[in-house]
Scaffold this motif. Structure first.
Motif, PDB file in Angstrom:
ATOM      1  N   ILE A 242       0.702  -1.215   0.023  1.00 33.47           N
ATOM      2  CA  ILE A 242      -0.094   0.232   0.095  1.00 33.47           C
ATOM      3  C   ILE A 242       1.002   1.196  -0.029  1.00 33.47           C
ATOM      4  O   ILE A 242       0.706   2.150  -0.776  1.00 33.47           O
ATOM      5  CB  ILE A 242      -1.096   0.131   1.329  1.00 33.47           C
ATOM      6  CG1 ILE A 242      -2.042  -1.048   0.919  1.00 33.47           C
ATOM      7  CG2 ILE A 242      -1.626   1.503   1.434  1.00 33.47           C
ATOM      8  CD1 ILE A 242      -2.823  -1.425   2.196  1.00 33.47           C
ATOM      9  N   VAL A 243       1.834   1.272   0.830  1.00 36.29           N
ATOM     10  CA  VAL A 243       2.774   2.378   1.004  1.00 36.29           C
ATOM     11  C   VAL A 243       3.348   2.745  -0.511  1.00 36.29           C
ATOM     12  O   VAL A 243       3.631   3.905  -1.051  1.00 36.29           O
ATOM     13  CB  VAL A 243       3.897   1.979   1.862  1.00 36.29           C
ATOM     14  CG1 VAL A 243       5.107   3.239   1.693  1.00 36.29           C
ATOM     15  CG2 VAL A 243       3.430   2.397   3.434  1.00 36.29           C
ATOM     16  N   GLU A 244       3.866   1.532  -1.188  1.00 39.63           N
ATOM     17  CA  GLU A 244       4.446   1.613  -2.602  1.00 39.63           C
ATOM     18  C   GLU A 244       3.442   2.212  -3.392  1.00 39.63           C
ATOM     19  O   GLU A 244       3.949   3.209  -4.162  1.00 39.63           O
ATOM     20  CB  GLU A 244       4.812   0.308  -3.008  1.00 39.63           C
ATOM     21  CG  GLU A 244       5.918   0.309  -3.979  1.00 39.63           C
ATOM     22  CD  GLU A 244       5.137  -0.002  -5.413  1.00 39.63           C
ATOM     23  OE1 GLU A 244       5.981  -0.110  -6.585  1.00 39.63           O
ATOM     24  OE2 GLU A 244       3.677  -0.475  -5.412  1.00 39.63           O
ATOM     25  N   VAL A 245       2.422   1.854  -3.390  1.00 40.98           N
ATOM     26  CA  VAL A 245       1.178   2.188  -4.280  1.00 40.98           C
ATOM     27  C   VAL A 245       0.947   3.901  -4.033  1.00 40.98           C
ATOM     28  O   VAL A 245       0.963   4.661  -5.113  1.00 40.98           O
ATOM     29  CB  VAL A 245      -0.102   1.790  -4.084  1.00 40.98           C
ATOM     30  CG1 VAL A 245      -1.215   2.512  -5.008  1.00 40.98           C
ATOM     31  CG2 VAL A 245      -0.052   0.279  -4.766  1.00 40.98           C
ATOM     32  N   VAL A 246       0.980   4.258  -2.698  1.00 38.54           N
ATOM     33  CA  VAL A 246       0.762   5.731  -2.447  1.00 38.54           C
ATOM     34  C   VAL A 246       1.888   6.212  -2.954  1.00 38.54           C
ATOM     35  O   VAL A 246       1.574   7.526  -3.552  1.00 38.54           O
ATOM     36  CB  VAL A 246       0.507   5.906  -1.039  1.00 38.54           C
ATOM     37  CG1 VAL A 246       0.571   7.065  -0.472  1.00 38.54           C
ATOM     38  CG2 VAL A 246      -0.991   5.019  -0.316  1.00 38.54           C
ATOM     39  N   TYR A 247       3.133   5.877  -2.598  1.00 33.97           N
ATOM     40  CA  TYR A 247       4.179   6.549  -3.044  1.00 33.97           C
ATOM     41  C   TYR A 247       4.231   6.898  -4.646  1.00 33.97           C
ATOM     42  O   TYR A 247       4.423   7.910  -5.024  1.00 33.97           O
ATOM     43  CB  TYR A 247       5.443   5.675  -2.690  1.00 33.97           C
ATOM     44  CG  TYR A 247       7.043   6.168  -3.322  1.00 33.97           C
ATOM     45  CD1 TYR A 247       7.410   7.463  -2.927  1.00 33.97           C
ATOM     46  CD2 TYR A 247       7.588   5.405  -4.321  1.00 33.97           C
ATOM     47  CE1 TYR A 247       8.654   7.740  -3.497  1.00 33.97           C
ATOM     48  CE2 TYR A 247       8.721   5.795  -4.878  1.00 33.97           C
ATOM     49  CZ  TYR A 247       9.069   7.249  -4.304  1.00 33.97           C
ATOM     50  OH  TYR A 247      10.451   7.418  -4.854  1.00 33.97           O
ATOM     51  N   VAL A 248       4.003   5.752  -5.636  1.00 34.92           N
ATOM     52  CA  VAL A 248       3.953   5.954  -6.869  1.00 34.92           C
ATOM     53  C   VAL A 248       2.858   6.644  -7.364  1.00 34.92           C
ATOM     54  O   VAL A 248       3.068   7.724  -8.291  1.00 34.92           O
ATOM     55  CB  VAL A 248       3.674   4.590  -7.553  1.00 34.92           C
ATOM     56  CG1 VAL A 248       3.578   4.663  -9.139  1.00 34.92           C
ATOM     57  CG2 VAL A 248       4.731   3.594  -7.249  1.00 34.92           C
ATOM     58  N   LEU A 249       1.830   6.739  -6.861  1.00 35.29           N
ATOM     59  CA  LEU A 249       0.487   7.518  -6.895  1.00 35.29           C
ATOM     60  C   LEU A 249       1.006   9.286  -6.944  1.00 35.29           C
ATOM     61  O   LEU A 249       0.632  10.158  -7.565  1.00 35.29           O
ATOM     62  CB  LEU A 249      -0.791   7.367  -6.347  1.00 35.29           C
ATOM     63  CG  LEU A 249      -1.456   6.385  -6.856  1.00 35.29           C
ATOM     64  CD1 LEU A 249      -2.733   6.099  -5.916  1.00 35.29           C
ATOM     65  CD2 LEU A 249      -1.898   6.846  -8.491  1.00 35.29           C
ATOM     66  N   SER A 250       1.616   9.356  -5.645  1.00 34.54           N
ATOM     67  CA  SER A 250       1.976  10.796  -5.328  1.00 34.54           C
ATOM     68  C   SER A 250       2.961  11.387  -6.401  1.00 34.54           C
ATOM     69  O   SER A 250       2.937  12.586  -6.734  1.00 34.54           O
ATOM     70  CB  SER A 250       2.643  10.734  -3.936  1.00 34.54           C
ATOM     71  OG  SER A 250       3.703  10.231  -3.913  1.00 34.54           O
ATOM     72  N   ILE A 251       3.675  10.308  -7.048  1.00 35.69           N
ATOM     73  CA  ILE A 251       4.829  10.805  -7.913  1.00 35.69           C
ATOM     74  C   ILE A 251       4.101  11.131  -9.169  1.00 35.69           C
ATOM     75  O   ILE A 251       4.238  12.183  -9.846  1.00 35.69           O
ATOM     76  CB  ILE A 251       5.924   9.729  -8.013  1.00 35.69           C
ATOM     77  CG1 ILE A 251       6.817  10.054  -7.046  1.00 35.69           C
ATOM     78  CG2 ILE A 251       6.729  10.271  -9.443  1.00 35.69           C
ATOM     79  CD1 ILE A 251       8.208   8.857  -6.876  1.00 35.69           C
ATOM     80  N   TRP A 252       3.296  10.335  -9.628  1.00 32.62           N
ATOM     81  CA  TRP A 252       2.423  10.601 -10.841  1.00 32.62           C
ATOM     82  C   TRP A 252       1.598  11.916 -10.667  1.00 32.62           C
ATOM     83  O   TRP A 252       1.561  12.771 -11.623  1.00 32.62           O
ATOM     84  CB  TRP A 252       1.286   9.514 -11.089  1.00 32.62           C
ATOM     85  CG  TRP A 252       1.896   8.260 -11.684  1.00 32.62           C
ATOM     86  CD1 TRP A 252       2.800   7.277 -11.360  1.00 32.62           C
ATOM     87  CD2 TRP A 252       1.780   8.215 -13.014  1.00 32.62           C
ATOM     88  NE1 TRP A 252       3.173   6.685 -12.377  1.00 32.62           N
ATOM     89  CE2 TRP A 252       2.559   7.025 -13.601  1.00 32.62           C
ATOM     90  CE3 TRP A 252       1.022   8.996 -14.233  1.00 32.62           C
ATOM     91  CZ2 TRP A 252       2.455   6.483 -14.989  1.00 32.62           C
ATOM     92  CZ3 TRP A 252       1.073   8.504 -15.309  1.00 32.62           C
ATOM     93  CH2 TRP A 252       1.974   7.319 -15.916  1.00 32.62           C
ATOM     94  N   LEU A 253       1.002  12.336  -9.528  1.00 31.46           N
ATOM     95  CA  LEU A 253       0.015  13.459  -9.411  1.00 31.46           C
ATOM     96  C   LEU A 253       0.909  14.562  -9.318  1.00 31.46           C
ATOM     97  O   LEU A 253       0.538  15.514 -10.070  1.00 31.46           O
ATOM     98  CB  LEU A 253      -0.642  13.096  -7.918  1.00 31.46           C
ATOM     99  CG  LEU A 253      -1.724  12.165  -7.998  1.00 31.46           C
ATOM    100  CD1 LEU A 253      -2.500  12.189  -6.728  1.00 31.46           C
ATOM    101  CD2 LEU A 253      -2.878  12.546  -9.074  1.00 31.46           C
ATOM    102  N   SER A 254       2.145  14.662  -8.893  1.00 35.32           N
ATOM    103  CA  SER A 254       3.043  15.624  -8.956  1.00 35.32           C
ATOM    104  C   SER A 254       3.798  15.671 -10.310  1.00 35.32           C
ATOM    105  O   SER A 254       4.387  16.743 -10.552  1.00 35.32           O
ATOM    106  CB  SER A 254       4.230  15.529  -7.863  1.00 35.32           C
ATOM    107  OG  SER A 254       4.869  14.569  -8.241  1.00 35.32           O
TER     108      SER A 254
END
Ligand code: UDP
Ligand code: MG
Length: 324
Positions: A242-254
Motif C-alpha cells: 500500500i505504501v508503495e502504491v501511495v508513493y507511486v501515485l504521489s509521484i504521478w500526481l506531482s
C-alpha cells in the motif's frame, strides 16, 4: 492418617543418593503422616540402580522404579507421579539442590487449603552466568508467547494435592513441560521462594541439548504464536504494498514521473503483493495446524475442582467428558 508421597528422579546420581536419602528421611520421619518415597531411576548407567535397591531394602517406605532407558527428567517425574498413591505428592530433584527441609512447610500450606505449592528459585549465586541468563530469557519469552503464565525460576520442586495430581494426570499429551501443565490445570496455588542449595556431588545432568528440548517443549506446547508469524508477515507486506502504491501515485500526481525507473512500480507492487498473499496463506495454514494441534493434544476441556452439594461435599476431578 494422610499419606505423603515423595517423588525424586535419578539419573546417574550414585554419589549423592545416600546423603540425599538421609536428609529426606530425617525430615520425613518426625512428620505425623504416613510417607512413601518413590525414586525413579531414569536409565542410569552408573551404580544408582544398586544403591537405590539397597536403600529400598533397608526402608519399607522406599520404592525404586527403574525405567528401561533414559527418558528425561520430565518423563521420569511423570512415571513417579503415576506411581504415587499419597494424598499429597512432593516432587524434588535427588541432587540435594531442592532442600527437603521445606517439605513440612509445603505440607502445612497444603493443609491450609492450597492444592499446588510451587517453589520458585531465588537468585542462585552458585549458578553460572550462562544458565542464569538463559533461564531469565527463557521465562521472559515464554510468558510473552504462551497463554499459560509460568513462575520465573519455577522449579520442579512442588507439592500437589491428590485432586490436582489427578487433574494433571488427565493431560495425556506426549511432550511434557510440567511447569506449564501444572499452571494450566489451575487450582489454588501458592509460590514458595527458596534459595537452591549446591549439588551434593556430581555435575548437572541437564546437557545443553536437554535444556533446548525442555525449552522447545515449553514454547511449542504452550504457544501457537510461532504458527501465526505468517499472518503478521502477510500484514506487513500488505502495508508495504500500500505504501508503495501511495508513493507511486504521489509521484504521478506531482507530474514527476521521470524520477521513476521504468518498470519499477509494477515490479515492486507485484513482489510485495505476492509476498503478502503467500504469507497470508501460510498464516492461515498455521492457524489450521494450530487448531489441529490443540485437538490432538487431547487435553480435557475443563477440570472440576470440587462438587459441592448441601448435604455432602465431595472432591472430583474428572474433566474427561466435556459436556457442551
Ligand atoms: N534427571 C533425570 N533424567 C535426565 C536428567 C536429569 O532424571 O535425563 C534428574 C537428575 O538426576 C536430577 C534432576 O533430574 O535429580 C535435575 O537434573 P539436574 O540436577 O542435572 O539439573 P539442574 O539442576 O542442573 O538444572
Ligand atoms: Mg540439579
Amino acid at each position: 492418617m494422610k499419606t505423603v508421597s515423595i517423588v525424586a528422579p535419578v539419573y546417574n546420581e550414585e554419589p549423592v543418593l545416600t546423603a540425599f536419602y538421609q536428609s529426606l528421611s530425617a525430615v520425613l520421619s518426625p512428620l505425623p503422616y504416613q510417607t512413601e518415597i518413590i525414586f525413579v531411576n531414569d536409565g542410569s548407567s552408573d551404580g544408582s540402580e544398586e544403591r537405590l535397591n539397597r536403600i529400598a531394602e533397608s526402608d519399607r517406605r522406599v520404592r525404586a522404579l527403574h525405567l528401561s532407558r533414559n527418558f528425561g527428567h520430565q518423563a521420569a517425574l511423570c512415571a513417579g507421579l503415576d506411581a504415587a498413591s499419597g494424598d499429597y505428592v512432593v516432587t524434588l530433584d535427588s541432587d540435594g539442590q531442592h532442600p527437603p527441609r521445606l517439605i513440612p512447610e509445603m505440607i502445612a500450606l497444603a493443609e491450609s487449603g492450597y492444592d499446588v505449592v510451587q517453589t520458585q528459585r531465588l537468585a542462585d549465586p552458585t549458578l553460572g552466568y550462562f544458565k542464569r541468563k538463559t533461564s531469565e530469557l527463557f521465562y521472559r519469552a515464554l510468558n510473552r508467547l504462551a497463554d499459560t503464565p509460568s513462575v520465573p525460576g519455577g522449579a520442579d520442586f512442588r507439592l500437589l494435592s491428590r485432586r490436582a495430581l489427578d487433574a494433571l494426570r488427565s493431560l495425556p499429551e506426549f511432550h511434557r513441560y510440567l511447569r506449564g501443565m501444572v499452571s494450566w490445570i489451575g487450582f489454588r496455588s501458592v509460590i514458595l521462594p527458596f534459595t537452591p542449595e549446591k549439588r551434593i556431588a556430581g555435575a548437572s545432568k541437564y546437557s545443553f541439548r536437554k535444556m533446548l528440548r525442555l525449552g522447545s517443549d515449553a514454547i511449542f506446547s504452550f504457544s501457537l504464536v510461532p504458527l501465526y508469524i505468517g499472518l503478521s508477515a502477510g500484514g506487513l507486506f500488505l502495508i508495504l504494498a500500500i505504501v508503495e502504491v501511495v508513493y507511486v501515485l504521489s509521484i504521478w500526481l506531482s507530474g514527476n514521473t521521470d524520477s521513476l525507473a521504468p518498470g519499477w512500480s509494477s515490479l515492486m507492487f507485484m513482489l510485495l503483493i505476492v509476498a503478502a498473499i503467500l504469507m497470508f496463506i501460510l498464516g492461515f495454514i498455521g492457524v489450521y495446524i494450530g487448531y489441529i494441534f490443540q485437538e490432538v493434544k487431547h487435553r480435557p476441556v475443563y477440570i472440576v475442582r470440587e462438587t459441592f452439594a448441601k448435604d455432602n461435599a465431595s472432591a472430583s476431578t474428572s474433566g474427561k467428558e466435556p459436556t457442551p
